[in-house]
Scaffold this active site. Sequence first.
Site, mmCIF file in Angstrom:
data_model
loop_
_atom_site.group_PDB
_atom_site.id
_atom_site.type_symbol
_atom_site.label_atom_id
_atom_site.label_comp_id
_atom_site.label_asym_id
_atom_site.label_seq_id
_atom_site.Cartn_x
_atom_site.Cartn_y
_atom_site.Cartn_z
ATOM 1 N N GLN A 10 0.831 -1.201 0.000
ATOM 2 C CA GLN A 10 0.000 0.000 0.000
ATOM 3 C C GLN A 10 0.866 1.251 0.000
ATOM 4 O O GLN A 10 1.909 1.307 0.654
ATOM 5 C CB GLN A 10 -0.922 -0.012 1.230
ATOM 6 C CG GLN A 10 -2.149 0.842 1.043
ATOM 7 C CD GLN A 10 -3.271 0.448 1.998
ATOM 8 O OE1 GLN A 10 -3.345 -0.680 2.436
ATOM 9 N NE2 GLN A 10 -4.138 1.378 2.315
ATOM 10 N N SER A 94 3.917 -6.448 2.715
ATOM 11 C CA SER A 94 2.610 -6.406 3.369
ATOM 12 C C SER A 94 1.559 -7.049 2.467
ATOM 13 O O SER A 94 1.621 -8.249 2.208
ATOM 14 C CB SER A 94 2.256 -4.965 3.765
ATOM 15 O OG SER A 94 1.117 -4.928 4.599
ATOM 16 N N LEU A 95 0.584 -6.272 1.934
ATOM 17 C CA LEU A 95 -0.420 -6.888 1.054
ATOM 18 C C LEU A 95 0.241 -7.544 -0.153
ATOM 19 O O LEU A 95 -0.308 -8.485 -0.745
ATOM 20 C CB LEU A 95 -1.447 -5.848 0.589
ATOM 21 C CG LEU A 95 -1.071 -4.955 -0.596
ATOM 22 C CD1 LEU A 95 -1.452 -5.586 -1.930
ATOM 23 C CD2 LEU A 95 -1.699 -3.596 -0.471
ATOM 24 N N ARG A 119 -9.430 -7.985 4.122
ATOM 25 C CA ARG A 119 -8.295 -7.540 4.937
ATOM 26 C C ARG A 119 -8.327 -6.030 5.108
ATOM 27 O O ARG A 119 -8.133 -5.504 6.210
ATOM 28 C CB ARG A 119 -6.998 -7.978 4.262
ATOM 29 C CG ARG A 119 -5.707 -7.698 5.027
ATOM 30 C CD ARG A 119 -4.542 -8.288 4.242
ATOM 31 N NE ARG A 119 -3.251 -8.116 4.895
ATOM 32 C CZ ARG A 119 -2.419 -7.098 4.684
ATOM 33 N NH1 ARG A 119 -2.775 -6.127 3.840
ATOM 34 N NH2 ARG A 119 -1.247 -7.038 5.294
ATOM 35 N N HIS A 204 0.070 -3.284 11.198
ATOM 36 C CA HIS A 204 1.204 -4.096 11.681
ATOM 37 C C HIS A 204 1.589 -3.769 13.122
ATOM 38 O O HIS A 204 2.768 -3.560 13.440
ATOM 39 C CB HIS A 204 2.406 -3.949 10.741
ATOM 40 C CG HIS A 204 2.108 -4.425 9.353
ATOM 41 N ND1 HIS A 204 1.901 -5.758 9.060
ATOM 42 C CD2 HIS A 204 1.941 -3.753 8.185
ATOM 43 C CE1 HIS A 204 1.641 -5.883 7.765
ATOM 44 N NE2 HIS A 204 1.638 -4.682 7.222
ATOM 45 N N GLN A 253 0.932 -11.898 10.051
ATOM 46 C CA GLN A 253 1.395 -10.712 9.347
ATOM 47 C C GLN A 253 0.547 -9.478 9.666
ATOM 48 O O GLN A 253 1.036 -8.353 9.638
ATOM 49 C CB GLN A 253 1.376 -10.999 7.839
ATOM 50 C CG GLN A 253 2.051 -9.959 6.992
ATOM 51 C CD GLN A 253 1.234 -9.648 5.755
ATOM 52 O OE1 GLN A 253 0.078 -9.262 5.845
ATOM 53 N NE2 GLN A 253 1.847 -9.821 4.595
#
Length: 314
Positions: A10, A94-95, A119, A204, A253
């Site tokens: 992102q 991440s994503l 998510r 996170h 995660q």
Amino acid sequence: MTLALLFPGQGSQSVGMGAALADAFPSAREVFAEVDDALGQKLSMLMREGPEDQLTLTENAQPALMAVSLAAIRALGAEFGVDVSRAGFVAGHSLGEYSALAAAGALSIGDTARLLKLRGQAMQRAVPVGQGAMASLIGPKTDLALAEAAAVAGAEVGVCVVANDNNAGNIVISGEKGAVDRAIEKAKELGARAIPLNVSAPFHCPLMQPAADEMAVALADAKIVAPLVPVVANVTARPESDPEAIRRLLVEQVTGRVRWRESMEWLATEGAVTRFAEVGSGKVLTGMAKRIAPDVESMPLNTPEDLEAFAKGL
């Protein structure tokens, strides 16, 4: 040559991303149509035309970034005969880890789109707007030790942790707003610059536990198979191919640290990677790769011309 394919996270989104791929390649258009169908949403139109504030929403940005990455992967295979199996490893920020898994065949594109939509929604639901914050600690003095010290100072006020260890000189902290504000003060005392990030939630960090719980339920029902090539996981910075371990690590995660610097260092040393290729929107990971492993060739793959040149160079 050992190749690692990298998939952005992102922040790499922009209006118009993927349009050139869709215009040039039927295979790319197929991916965008699959994602639209999976979500029951004209996400491809939002990506092409905006408005930017709607594209930036977490629940839209996450599947949209995946769609661009997978459109590029599909076009590489269909138009240029370059399959993911040519890579030694895949990894995503991440994503982007979901994009990496889809590219490597561990998840279907439709399931990946639906998981990322959820998510994004779950992360937004986890913490009321305004209660959480993130900040980027930057500058030549910024290393993990400094960031950890700043987070410890913040944790005296509330939840505050290192969220993204991107590279030396770029580390992100996350947590409750007051705690992050205190960590920013400490970071400045220690010689770092600190920039509050314009994000909708504190990603996170432990405040994301409600989102992790939601993802645990969704991932329990998701079909995950062994990837064609190992996926370097964010939370361990090590390669993984076991479907059940992948399922568990994707849940971890959500609240865990993105160990990107460690992941890249492992790829460049233990993984013996000689070329990084960032597949999808933007060039953020390419820049990080050049700072972390300057001896490894790094390039973005996000235009038809990029794909053609890359395929010819293999």
